[in-house]
Design a protein around this motif. Structure first.
Motif, PDB file in Angstrom:
ATOM      1  N   ALA A   1     -47.451  10.391  45.518  1.00 16.96           N
ATOM      2  CA  ALA A   1     -48.430  11.138  45.280  1.00 16.96           C
ATOM      3  C   ALA A   1     -48.963  12.026  46.553  1.00 16.96           C
ATOM      4  CB  ALA A   1     -49.702  10.416  44.691  1.00 16.96           C
ATOM      5  N   LEU A   2     -48.642  11.236  47.635  1.00 20.94           N
ATOM      6  CA  LEU A   2     -49.159  12.244  48.745  1.00 20.94           C
ATOM      7  C   LEU A   2     -48.223  12.785  49.671  1.00 20.94           C
ATOM      8  CD1 LEU A   2     -51.549   9.540  50.582  1.00 20.94           C
ATOM      9  CD2 LEU A   2     -52.174  11.407  49.265  1.00 20.94           C
ATOM     10  N   THR A   3     -46.636  12.540  49.209  1.00 15.02           N
ATOM     11  CA  THR A   3     -45.808  13.122  49.943  1.00 15.02           C
ATOM     12  C   THR A   3     -44.907  14.442  49.259  1.00 15.02           C
ATOM     13  OG1 THR A   3     -44.067  11.576  48.990  1.00 15.02           O
ATOM     14  CG2 THR A   3     -44.976  11.246  51.285  1.00 15.02           C
ATOM     15  N   ILE A   4     -45.470  14.582  47.669  1.00 18.39           N
ATOM     16  CA  ILE A   4     -45.219  15.511  47.097  1.00 18.39           C
ATOM     17  C   ILE A   4     -45.618  16.831  47.405  1.00 18.39           C
ATOM     18  CG2 ILE A   4     -44.694  16.734  44.724  1.00 18.39           C
ATOM     19  CD1 ILE A   4     -44.320  13.844  43.820  1.00 18.39           C
ATOM     20  N   SER A   5     -44.799  17.940  47.806  1.00 14.39           N
ATOM     21  CA  SER A   5     -45.623  19.201  48.345  1.00 14.39           C
ATOM     22  C   SER A   5     -45.987  20.045  47.174  1.00 14.39           C
ATOM     23  CB  SER A   5     -44.426  20.167  48.985  1.00 14.39           C
ATOM     24  OG  SER A   5     -43.486  20.620  47.992  1.00 14.39           O
ATOM     25  N   GLY A   6     -47.166  20.773  47.613  1.00 15.79           N
ATOM     26  CA  GLY A   6     -47.803  21.705  46.541  1.00 15.79           C
ATOM     27  C   GLY A   6     -49.108  20.610  45.798  1.00 15.79           C
TER      28      GLY A   6
ATOM     29  N   HIS B   1     -55.343  17.822  37.907  1.00  9.80           N
ATOM     30  CA  HIS B   1     -55.258  17.435  39.196  1.00  9.80           C
ATOM     31  C   HIS B   1     -54.335  15.942  39.427  1.00  9.80           C
ATOM     32  CE1 HIS B   1     -58.303  20.365  40.300  1.00  9.80           C
ATOM     33  NE2 HIS B   1     -58.847  20.105  39.423  1.00  9.80           N
ATOM     34  N   TRP B   2     -53.132  16.279  38.978  1.00 11.71           N
ATOM     35  CA  TRP B   2     -52.360  15.002  38.762  1.00 11.71           C
ATOM     36  C   TRP B   2     -52.053  14.202  40.147  1.00 11.71           C
ATOM     37  CZ3 TRP B   2     -47.735  14.710  41.168  1.00 11.71           C
ATOM     38  CH2 TRP B   2     -47.473  15.837  41.720  1.00 11.71           C
ATOM     39  N   ARG B   3     -52.168  15.134  41.127  1.00 17.41           N
ATOM     40  CA  ARG B   3     -51.674  14.197  42.360  1.00 17.41           C
ATOM     41  C   ARG B   3     -53.000  13.558  42.902  1.00 17.41           C
ATOM     42  NH1 ARG B   3     -49.975  17.756  47.235  1.00 17.41           N
ATOM     43  NH2 ARG B   3     -49.435  15.647  47.824  1.00 17.41           N
ATOM     44  N   GLN B   4     -54.263  14.196  42.545  1.00 16.55           N
ATOM     45  CA  GLN B   4     -55.262  13.052  43.168  1.00 16.55           C
ATOM     46  C   GLN B   4     -55.386  12.081  41.747  1.00 16.55           C
ATOM     47  OE1 GLN B   4     -58.780  15.744  42.477  1.00 16.55           O
ATOM     48  NE2 GLN B   4     -58.105  16.860  44.559  1.00 16.55           N
ATOM     49  N   GLY B   5     -54.872  12.175  40.562  1.00 14.20           N
ATOM     50  CA  GLY B   5     -55.060  11.146  39.756  1.00 14.20           C
ATOM     51  C   GLY B   5     -53.967  10.039  40.205  1.00 14.20           C
ATOM     52  N   ALA B   6     -52.944  10.395  40.511  1.00 12.95           N
ATOM     53  CA  ALA B   6     -51.873   9.458  40.870  1.00 12.95           C
ATOM     54  C   ALA B   6     -52.253   8.799  42.127  1.00 12.95           C
ATOM     55  CB  ALA B   6     -50.404  10.390  41.131  1.00 12.95           C
ATOM     56  N   ALA B   7     -52.938   9.440  42.888  1.00 11.46           N
ATOM     57  CA  ALA B   7     -53.410   8.817  44.382  1.00 11.46           C
ATOM     58  C   ALA B   7     -54.617   7.637  44.006  1.00 11.46           C
ATOM     59  CB  ALA B   7     -53.995   9.742  45.208  1.00 11.46           C
ATOM     60  N   LEU B   8     -55.306   7.934  42.870  1.00 12.92           N
ATOM     61  CA  LEU B   8     -56.538   7.193  42.576  1.00 12.92           C
ATOM     62  C   LEU B   8     -55.624   5.774  41.836  1.00 12.92           C
ATOM     63  CD1 LEU B   8     -59.057   9.580  41.394  1.00 12.92           C
ATOM     64  CD2 LEU B   8     -59.367   7.806  42.829  1.00 12.92           C
ATOM     65  N   ILE B   9     -54.574   5.934  40.936  1.00 11.78           N
ATOM     66  CA  ILE B   9     -53.934   4.981  40.573  1.00 11.78           C
ATOM     67  C   ILE B   9     -53.215   3.961  41.338  1.00 11.78           C
ATOM     68  CG2 ILE B   9     -51.953   4.403  38.896  1.00 11.78           C
ATOM     69  CD1 ILE B   9     -52.859   6.556  37.175  1.00 11.78           C
ATOM     70  N   GLY B  10     -52.615   4.732  42.426  1.00 13.09           N
ATOM     71  CA  GLY B  10     -52.158   3.753  43.558  1.00 13.09           C
ATOM     72  C   GLY B  10     -53.356   3.069  44.434  1.00 13.09           C
TER      73      GLY B  10
END
Length: 99
Positions: A90-95, A37-46
């Motif tokens: 993290a929030l703007t990459i689609s998919g 769940h890399w997008r959630q992880g990236a959002a958490l890092i941000g």
């Protein structure tokens, strides 16, 4: 109570609490990334970097511990800028799990 006696009375590990909080958020993010769940992880890092920016602004240099690297303004701008950029990507990459 003088400032020197105040510093001696404080528990030495309390200085590392703000940094520990930010690192705990990064550990949760790493576990989300590990579970694909890399997008959630990236959002958490941000988010963790934005928390670091807020902590750096509200805490003194002594209280900020390892979050205090440079001057308060430079630290806050660095943490907030990088955190906002990572969160934006993290929030703007689609998919992925966010959309």
């Amino acid at each position: 109570m003088t400032m020197a006696s105040y510093r001696r009375d404080r528990h030495p590990l309390l200085v590392h609490l703000p940094f520990g909080l930010v690192m705990a958020l990064v550990a949760v993010a790493a576990s989300r990334i590990w579970l694909y769940h890399w997008r959630q992880g990236a959002a958490l890092i941000g988010g963790a970097l934005l928390v670091a920016a807020v902590l750096r602004v509200v805490l003194s240099d002594e209280q900020a511990g390892l979050l205090a690297i440079r001057s308060r303004g430079v630290d806050m701008l660095s943490y907030a800028g990088l955190g906002a950029l990572i969160l934006f990507v993290a929030l703007t990459i689609s998919g992925g799990p966010f959309g």
